[in-house]
Design an enzyme around this catalytic site. Sequence first.
Site, short mmCIF file in Angstrom:
data_model
loop_
_atom_site.label_atom_id
_atom_site.label_comp_id
_atom_site.label_asym_id
_atom_site.label_seq_id
_atom_site.Cartn_x
_atom_site.Cartn_y
_atom_site.Cartn_z
CB THR A 91 -0.87 0.04 1.27
OG1 THR A 91 -0.01 0.15 2.40
CG2 THR A 91 -1.73 -1.20 1.40
CB ALA B 142 1.94 -0.48 6.86
CB VAL C 82 8.15 -0.46 8.62
CG1 VAL C 82 8.10 1.06 8.66
CG2 VAL C 82 7.56 -1.06 9.89
CE LYS C 83 5.77 0.83 -0.57
NZ LYS C 83 4.53 0.90 -1.34
CB VAL C 84 11.44 3.34 5.27
CG1 VAL C 84 12.25 4.56 5.65
CG2 VAL C 84 10.96 2.60 6.51
#
Length: 222
Positions: free
Chosen positions: A27, A61, A87-89
Site C-alpha cells: 500500500t 504499510a 514498514v515501508k520507508v
Amino acid sequence: MKFFIDTANLEQIREAQDLGILDGVTTNPSLMAKEGISGHDRVMKHYVDICEICVDGDVSAEVIATDYDGIIREGEALAALHANIVVKVPMIKEGVKAIRYFSDKGIRTNCTLVFSAGQALLAAKAGASYVSPFIGRLDDVSTDGVQLIEQIRLIYDNYGFNTEILAASVRHPMHIIQCAEIGADVMTGPLSAILALLKHPLTDHGLAQFLADHRKAADASR
Ligand code: G3P
C-alpha cells in the site's frame, strides 16, 4: 517469484487471495487515500483488516514522517499492529538511517521510491528486507524501468545481498513477465495486471471448441 497486489482495496485483495496466488500486499498513502481511508485509527484498522485477509503474506504499510524520530515512532507502531507488517520507508537520508535501526531491531522494511541502482545499493547496505524500484514511473519518463531491475539483480548477486527486489509500479502483464525473466524476487501490481496473465485468445477458442464437441457427442449418443 512472489506476487503482491498493490492496492488498499479490500475486495480486490480478497479476490487475489481467493485465487490462491497472493503472497502479499503493498500500500502507499495515495492508495489509502483512494479508498477514502484517513485518520490514525482508521488507517491502523485498515492495515489489520488487510493482514486478516492476506493471512500468510507480507503487508507493506508506509510511514508518513520524513524525519528520523518520526519514521522510527510510526514504523514501530505499524510493526506492532501485526506480525505480517513490513514498514515501508522512503529512500531519503533519514529513511536509510531508519532502515538500519529497524533492521538491527528485527523489524522488516520495504525501501520505497527507488529509481536508481545507487539507491538500491544503499537500501541493501542499510539492511532493507525489500527494495521497491518503481518501474512504471521510470517508463513514464522514457527511462527503461525493467533495465533497472536487471542492474539491481546483478549488483545484489555480486555481493550476496539478502534484500529482495520488489518490482513496483508494475502496470501490465509484460512488466510481470520481464521481471520474472530477470529474476525479480517479487512483483507488485494492480489486480488487472495479474488477471491479464490469464488471458489468451487460443485458450478461449480452444475451450469453446472442446465444449461444443462435447455437446455434439452427447447429443449424438441420445
Ligand atoms: O506502491 C508503489 C507503486 O507500486 C506505485 O505504483 O502505478 O502509482 O506508479 P504507480
